[in-house]
Write a protein that holds these residues in place. Structure first.
Motif, PDB file in Angstrom:
ATOM      1  N   THR A  24       0.830  -1.204   0.000  1.00  0.00           N
ATOM      2  CA  THR A  24       0.000   0.000   0.000  1.00  0.00           C
ATOM      3  C   THR A  24       0.868   1.259   0.000  1.00  0.00           C
ATOM      4  OG1 THR A  24      -1.564  -1.285   1.312  1.00  0.00           O
ATOM      5  CG2 THR A  24      -2.000   1.066   1.133  1.00  0.00           C
ATOM      6  N   ALA A  25       1.957   1.231   0.752  1.00  0.00           N
ATOM      7  CA  ALA A  25       2.858   2.389   0.792  1.00  0.00           C
ATOM      8  C   ALA A  25       3.395   2.677  -0.600  1.00  0.00           C
ATOM      9  CB  ALA A  25       3.992   2.126   1.765  1.00  0.00           C
ATOM     10  N   LYS A  26       3.714   1.616  -1.314  1.00  0.00           N
ATOM     11  CA  LYS A  26       4.253   1.762  -2.651  1.00  0.00           C
ATOM     12  C   LYS A  26       3.208   2.399  -3.579  1.00  0.00           C
ATOM     13  CE  LYS A  26       7.441  -1.090  -5.309  1.00  0.00           C
ATOM     14  NZ  LYS A  26       7.834  -2.509  -5.483  1.00  0.00           N
ATOM     15  N   GLU A  27       1.993   1.867  -3.494  1.00  0.00           N
ATOM     16  CA  GLU A  27       0.914   2.399  -4.323  1.00  0.00           C
ATOM     17  C   GLU A  27       0.672   3.879  -4.045  1.00  0.00           C
ATOM     18  OE1 GLU A  27      -2.398  -0.182  -3.535  1.00  0.00           O
ATOM     19  OE2 GLU A  27      -1.411  -1.837  -4.592  1.00  0.00           O
ATOM     20  N   LEU A  28       0.770   4.262  -2.796  1.00  0.00           N
ATOM     21  CA  LEU A  28       0.503   5.653  -2.408  1.00  0.00           C
ATOM     22  C   LEU A  28       1.760   6.514  -2.492  1.00  0.00           C
ATOM     23  CD1 LEU A  28      -1.761   4.935   0.703  1.00  0.00           C
ATOM     24  CD2 LEU A  28      -2.516   5.623  -1.579  1.00  0.00           C
ATOM     25  N   LYS A  29       2.839   5.904  -2.990  1.00  0.00           N
ATOM     26  CA  LYS A  29       4.137   6.586  -3.089  1.00  0.00           C
ATOM     27  C   LYS A  29       4.532   7.218  -1.751  1.00  0.00           C
ATOM     28  CE  LYS A  29       4.335   7.385  -8.014  1.00  0.00           C
ATOM     29  NZ  LYS A  29       3.313   6.396  -8.307  1.00  0.00           N
ATOM     30  N   CYS A  30       4.379   6.441  -0.745  1.00  0.00           N
ATOM     31  CA  CYS A  30       4.637   6.919   0.606  1.00  0.00           C
ATOM     32  C   CYS A  30       5.910   6.238   1.106  1.00  0.00           C
ATOM     33  CB  CYS A  30       3.413   6.547   1.443  1.00  0.00           C
ATOM     34  SG  CYS A  30       3.623   6.753   3.170  1.00  0.00           S
ATOM     35  N   LYS A  31       6.865   7.018   1.555  1.00  0.00           N
ATOM     36  CA  LYS A  31       8.139   6.437   1.965  1.00  0.00           C
ATOM     37  C   LYS A  31       8.086   6.012   3.427  1.00  0.00           C
ATOM     38  CE  LYS A  31      12.723   7.305   1.311  1.00  0.00           C
ATOM     39  NZ  LYS A  31      13.773   8.254   1.530  1.00  0.00           N
ATOM     40  N   ILE A  68      -5.455  -2.563   6.133  1.00  0.00           N
ATOM     41  CA  ILE A  68      -4.325  -1.671   5.879  1.00  0.00           C
ATOM     42  C   ILE A  68      -4.703  -0.438   5.054  1.00  0.00           C
ATOM     43  CG2 ILE A  68      -2.039  -1.507   4.812  1.00  0.00           C
ATOM     44  CD1 ILE A  68      -2.102  -3.004   7.492  1.00  0.00           C
ATOM     45  N   VAL A  69      -5.462  -0.638   3.974  1.00  0.00           N
ATOM     46  CA  VAL A  69      -5.851   0.499   3.135  1.00  0.00           C
ATOM     47  C   VAL A  69      -6.593   1.536   3.980  1.00  0.00           C
ATOM     48  CG1 VAL A  69      -7.307   1.193   1.197  1.00  0.00           C
ATOM     49  CG2 VAL A  69      -5.863  -0.837   1.003  1.00  0.00           C
ATOM     50  N   ASP A  70      -7.474   1.028   4.806  1.00  0.00           N
ATOM     51  CA  ASP A  70      -8.260   1.862   5.704  1.00  0.00           C
ATOM     52  C   ASP A  70      -7.365   2.620   6.702  1.00  0.00           C
ATOM     53  OD1 ASP A  70     -10.980   2.255   5.776  1.00  0.00           O
ATOM     54  OD2 ASP A  70     -11.130   1.259   7.744  1.00  0.00           O
ATOM     55  N   LEU A  71      -6.368   1.934   7.195  1.00  0.00           N
ATOM     56  CA  LEU A  71      -5.452   2.562   8.155  1.00  0.00           C
ATOM     57  C   LEU A  71      -4.673   3.694   7.502  1.00  0.00           C
ATOM     58  CD1 LEU A  71      -4.161  -0.534  10.177  1.00  0.00           C
ATOM     59  CD2 LEU A  71      -5.309   1.465  11.132  1.00  0.00           C
ATOM     60  N   PHE A  72      -4.261   3.471   6.269  1.00  0.00           N
ATOM     61  CA  PHE A  72      -3.568   4.548   5.549  1.00  0.00           C
ATOM     62  C   PHE A  72      -4.501   5.744   5.385  1.00  0.00           C
ATOM     63  CE2 PHE A  72      -0.215   1.556   4.502  1.00  0.00           C
ATOM     64  CZ  PHE A  72       0.897   2.366   4.328  1.00  0.00           C
ATOM     65  N   ALA A  73      -5.753   5.441   5.029  1.00  0.00           N
ATOM     66  CA  ALA A  73      -6.728   6.517   4.829  1.00  0.00           C
ATOM     67  C   ALA A  73      -6.944   7.309   6.112  1.00  0.00           C
ATOM     68  CB  ALA A  73      -8.055   5.930   4.336  1.00  0.00           C
ATOM     69  N   ALA A  74      -6.834   6.630   7.234  1.00  0.00           N
ATOM     70  CA  ALA A  74      -7.021   7.302   8.528  1.00  0.00           C
ATOM     71  C   ALA A  74      -5.728   7.972   9.004  1.00  0.00           C
ATOM     72  CB  ALA A  74      -7.507   6.296   9.561  1.00  0.00           C
ATOM     73  N   ASP A  75      -4.713   7.980   8.123  1.00  0.00           N
ATOM     74  CA  ASP A  75      -3.416   8.569   8.446  1.00  0.00           C
ATOM     75  C   ASP A  75      -2.799   7.953   9.707  1.00  0.00           C
ATOM     76  OD1 ASP A  75      -1.242  10.148   7.954  1.00  0.00           O
ATOM     77  OD2 ASP A  75      -2.011  11.867   9.089  1.00  0.00           O
ATOM     78  N   PHE A  76      -2.814   6.640   9.753  1.00  0.00           N
ATOM     79  CA  PHE A  76      -2.213   5.970  10.920  1.00  0.00           C
ATOM     80  C   PHE A  76      -0.713   6.236  11.013  1.00  0.00           C
ATOM     81  CE2 PHE A  76       0.096   1.829  10.066  1.00  0.00           C
ATOM     82  CZ  PHE A  76       0.232   1.989   8.695  1.00  0.00           C
ATOM     83  N   LEU A  77      -0.123   6.635   9.879  1.00  0.00           N
ATOM     84  CA  LEU A  77       1.316   6.904   9.897  1.00  0.00           C
ATOM     85  C   LEU A  77       1.656   8.093  10.799  1.00  0.00           C
ATOM     86  CD1 LEU A  77       2.296   6.273   6.159  1.00  0.00           C
ATOM     87  CD2 LEU A  77       2.554   4.749   8.131  1.00  0.00           C
ATOM     88  N   HIS A  78       0.639   8.885  11.128  1.00  0.00           N
ATOM     89  CA  HIS A  78       0.868   9.976  12.077  1.00  0.00           C
ATOM     90  C   HIS A  78       0.016   9.822  13.318  1.00  0.00           C
ATOM     91  CE1 HIS A  78       2.351  11.553   8.196  1.00  0.00           C
ATOM     92  NE2 HIS A  78       3.308  12.021   8.982  1.00  0.00           N
ATOM     93  N   GLY A  79      -0.353   8.579  13.583  1.00  0.00           N
ATOM     94  CA  GLY A  79      -1.120   8.306  14.799  1.00  0.00           C
ATOM     95  C   GLY A  79      -2.589   8.637  14.688  1.00  0.00           C
ATOM     96  N   GLY A  80      -3.122   8.647  13.452  1.00  0.00           N
ATOM     97  CA  GLY A  80      -4.516   9.023  13.242  1.00  0.00           C
ATOM     98  C   GLY A  80      -5.531   8.118  13.926  1.00  0.00           C
ATOM     99  N   GLU A  81      -6.724   8.668  14.141  1.00  0.00           N
ATOM    100  CA  GLU A  81      -7.794   7.906  14.790  1.00  0.00           C
ATOM    101  C   GLU A  81      -8.325   6.808  13.873  1.00  0.00           C
ATOM    102  OE1 GLU A  81      -9.339   6.925  17.384  1.00  0.00           O
ATOM    103  OE2 GLU A  81      -7.841   8.094  18.470  1.00  0.00           O
ATOM    104  N   HIS A  82      -8.664   5.687  14.464  1.00  0.00           N
ATOM    105  CA  HIS A  82      -9.190   4.562  13.716  1.00  0.00           C
ATOM    106  C   HIS A  82      -9.792   3.600  14.726  1.00  0.00           C
ATOM    107  CE1 HIS A  82      -9.169   0.787  11.387  1.00  0.00           C
ATOM    108  NE2 HIS A  82      -9.252   1.570  10.331  1.00  0.00           N
ATOM    109  N   ALA A  83     -10.730   2.791  14.259  1.00  0.00           N
ATOM    110  CA  ALA A  83     -11.374   1.842  15.180  1.00  0.00           C
ATOM    111  C   ALA A  83     -10.349   0.923  15.860  1.00  0.00           C
ATOM    112  CB  ALA A  83     -12.399   1.015  14.425  1.00  0.00           C
ATOM    113  N   LEU A  84      -9.229   0.652  15.172  1.00  0.00           N
ATOM    114  CA  LEU A  84      -8.227  -0.243  15.752  1.00  0.00           C
ATOM    115  C   LEU A  84      -7.171   0.505  16.572  1.00  0.00           C
ATOM    116  CD1 LEU A  84      -7.576  -2.627  12.707  1.00  0.00           C
ATOM    117  CD2 LEU A  84      -9.006  -3.071  14.722  1.00  0.00           C
ATOM    118  N   ALA A  85      -7.286   1.821  16.668  1.00  0.00           N
ATOM    119  CA  ALA A  85      -6.254   2.606  17.364  1.00  0.00           C
ATOM    120  C   ALA A  85      -6.238   2.300  18.855  1.00  0.00           C
ATOM    121  CB  ALA A  85      -6.498   4.090  17.134  1.00  0.00           C
TER     122      ALA A  85
END
Ligand SMILES: Cc1cc2nc3c(=O)[nH]c(=O)nc-3n(C[C@H](O)[C@H](O)[C@H](O)COP(=O)(O)O)c2cc1C
Ligand code: SF4
Ligand code: FES
Lengths: 519, 154
Positions: A32-39, A76-93
């Protein structure tokens, strides 16, 4: 973006996490990181021991780590959308990892680095205090380190609870051209996995502990005897040993001290009794795992007849910080003669299973209810087996027992290696008693008749009791059989199998009644 | 990849352990990993090269549960039989496995071998199953069927 700014994502490579799909989760993160070009950098850490949340993914945000779990690849896709890479809110947080109550309320000593670091990075290990204990030991000398271990009150965590300092002193005092350190990594007790979590998550701690032990007693060779049921621990240990050799933490002239020590990894072969220290020595010598008569003590005549320290994984892994921080720092935890911490393992029918390292003195109820959250099935708890297959079954009414060696001994139980297996009200305790006898029959080394034959008879007698054949007579026979096993067994295999059997009879007699069980 | 017994490969394995008799348990592991099981030929060769009697080698082979003396099925399935897994239904899972695979625990056919294992250290995520050295947690009957099918298609 500089290397320091690269986002770091942690996905455990640890058996429990892998058994629930952690590899697929790691793949999904990368993809997913690759698809979103996220390092980002995926680090395969070990486990924090919060098994009920595995696979638990963490993200480094500034100084903190934020956790999400249990994560499935589909999340995972959902977590990226919730910006989990910066500690974003999500049901699994789960928020800041360090503040997860299950973890925060523990007293982590031996397991403090587990899940935090990259298990195979020496740099990471040293950043978190690694090898400082060994350096300190080299500075203060072998006598001082044995004294520190003695004063810390550390007792063997393999089950028997023998004072570690006294064992080391005996080996140090023995005169011999060769001495050995043997790490007991057989972890045969069902319901236990603390050795495994440590070896998979922080293997250098174990190696450092073994080097300190070797330096303390004057040993130049060490063995890790690992159960074959732990293939991942094997892979991690093999790599860790080779890294330590490359970095001169093993081999000749360790860290410039002039001290020489090497470790060889041996695999067990599916025998429970090989966890018993003398059977283990036989196995290390390439023989069947028959228990030896004691004396001589292994400390004086152990492997190949030479003075040998045999210690459990957790015992050895507790040593580096005792050396680094001093005996008092460790002894400050605990009560009475149970000093320091014990890593409990919550297993079986429990909502929040995992590793709970606590100072001695909490109660079984706190452990099961506050940490464990009760049964996984939501049904009433009926029985708890503590201390592995040779440990007693306790009913709900004994849950307020304090978790220390003496309190358990007073109730004919034992803490053993800290395994706590919970059963709900669907358990058939006659079947559990029968299994204890059956396990003894399967695993007996065969040396003593009461253990080898008595256990087979035990199974038959329990079957007859449940079938209501000559009930009173057979109940008496079972008790006599237990007494014979206790009195006539060379080791705890035959000697303690009566513990689960008798406790089942004592606290759950209704399950042995004609109308119950057996179906 | 497992291969049939081959004397040259066997010699190499034993040499890899410097022909040390105390490495016997490790050597037997390496044999099983390579040749799937231990037969008369292998035992004879180990005995000769380590300077042990054949009875001594068989004594070790028979003592340990890990050392198979017959060829296993294509997929080796181990179901944990210990207490934490019992508490989460391993007895029912075992019965299900026996029924669907048509073999009893501790036996096998060409396709499958079903073996007991006494704890995989995955007791917080029980019941636990090992298929071809891979550990799985919280295995109910549906997950079991899927895992076996997946393993067979590999
Ligand atoms: C049947 C039996 C099985 C045992 N299994 C283990 C084991 O799996 N791991 C372990 O550390 N100790 C086990 N022990 C205890 C060892 O004999 C020994 O006490 C221990 O390795 C000493 O290390 P420690 O003092 O650090 O605990 C077992 C004992 C018996 C009688
Ligand atoms: S009690 Fe059992 S396992 Fe222990 S030495 Fe005797 S026969 Fe062997
Ligand atoms: S009891 Fe089944 S994995 Fe430990």
């Amino acid at each position: 973006m500089s290397a320091a700014d690269t986002i770091r994502v942690f996905v455990p490579r640890e058996t429990a996490a892998l058994s629930l799909g952690a590899d697929d989760v790691a793949d999904a993160v990368e993809r997913t990181a690759k698809e979103l070009k996220c390092k980002l950098e995926v680090i395969r850490n070990g486990s924090r021991g919060l098994s009920y949340l595995e696979p638990m993914v963490e993200v480094q945000v500034g100084e903190d780590r934020f956790a999400y779990g249990p994560v499935r690849p589909a999340d995972i896709v959902d977590l990226f959308a919730a910006d989990f890479l910066h500690g974003g809110e999500h049901a699994l947080a789960l928020g800041n990892t360090a503040n997860i109550p299950y973890l925060k309320s523990q007293q982590r000593w031996t397991f403090r680095r587990c899940g935090l670091i990259d298990p195979l990075s020496v740099a990471d290990y040293q950043r978190h205090g690694g090898f400082a204990g060994l350096r300190k030991a080299f500075e203060t000398g072998s006598t001082a380190i044995i004294e520190a271990v003695t004063e810390s009150g550390l007792r063997g965590r393999g089950g028997a609870g023998f004072p570690t300092g006294i064992k080391w002193k005996t080996v140090a005092g023995a005169q011999a051209d060769q001495k050995y350190i043997v790490c007991n990594a057989d972890e045969g007790d069902s319901g236990t996995f603390s050795d495994r979590i440590l070896m998979e998550s922080d293997p250098f701690t174990l190696i450092e502990g073994m080097v300190i032990a070797a330096f303390a007693v004057g040993a130049s060779r060490g063995y890790i005897y690992l159960r074959s049921e732990y293939p991942l621990a094997r892979t991690v240990l093999e790599k860790a040993l080779s890294i330590c050799k490359d970095h001169h933490w093993l081999g000749k002239d360790i860290a410039g001290s002039g001290f020489e020590f090497d470790i060889e990894l041996h695999l067990g072969a599916g025998s429970y009794v090989c966890g018993e220290e003398t059977a283990m020595l036989e196995s290390l010598e390439g023989k069947p795992g028959l228990v030896r008569y004691k004396p001589p003590l292994p400390a004086l005549e152990g492997l190949f007849g030479k003075p040998t320290v045999v210690n459990n994984v957790v015992t050895l892994a507790s040593v580096p910080d005792i050396a680094r921080l001093g005996a008092d720092a460790y002894a400050d935890y605990g009560v009475g003669r149970s000093r320091g911490t014990l890593a409990f393992q919550l297993a079986g029918n429990i909502k929040r299973g995992g590793l709970v390292e606590l100072a001695f003195g909490a109660t079984l109820r706190e452990l099961i209810e506050d940490w464990g959250g009760g049964t996984a099935s939501g049904r009433p708890l009926r029985a708890v087996q503590i201390g592995g297959p040779l440990g007693a079954y306790f009913p709900e009414s004994l849950l307020d027992t304090a978790l220390d060696y003496e309190a358990f001994a007073a109730l004919d139980g034992m803490l053993g290696h800290g395994g706590v297996v919970v059963f709900d009200d669907t358990v058939d305790m006659a079947a559990q008693a029968r299994f204890a006898m059956e396990f003894c029959a399967v695993e007996s080394c065969g040396k003593c008749t009461p253990c080898r034959i008595g256990s087979v008879r035990g199974v038959e007698v329990i079957d007859r009791i449940v079938a209501n054949e000559n009930r009173e007579e057979n109940l008496k026979l079972l008790h006599d059989l237990c007494t014979t096993m206790i009195d006539g067994s060379l080791c705890a295999m035959g000697g303690l199998t009566p513990l689960p059997v008798r406790s089942a009879l004592k606290y759950f007699p209704e399950d042995f009644a004609p109308t119950a069980g057996g179906s | 990849m497992k291969t049939d017994y081959d004397k040259k490969a066997a010699t190499e394995i034993i040499l890899g352990f410097d022909n040390r008799p105390e490495m016997l348990v490790q050597i037997l592991h390496a044999f099983v990993a390579r040749f799937a099981y231990l037969g008369e030929d292998g035992v004879r060769q180990i005995a000769t090269e380590l300077n042990l009697s054949r009875a001594e080698v068989w004594g070790v082979v028979k003592f340990y549960h890990d050392f198979r003396t017959e060829a296993p099925g294509r997929t080796v399935i181990k179901i944990c039989q210990s207490e934490a897994c019992q508490a989460m239904g391993s007895r029912d899972l075992t019965a299900h496995a026996e029924k669907t695979l048509g073999i009893s625990m501790g036996s096998g056919d060409r396709a499958h071998t079903l073996e007991p294992v006494y704890c995989l250290g995955n007791c917080a995520c029980s019941p636990a199953v090992m298929i071809d050295d891979q550990v799985y947690g919280r295995v109910d009957t549906r997950r079991f069927d899927t895992l076996v099918t997946d393993a067979e298609s590999q």
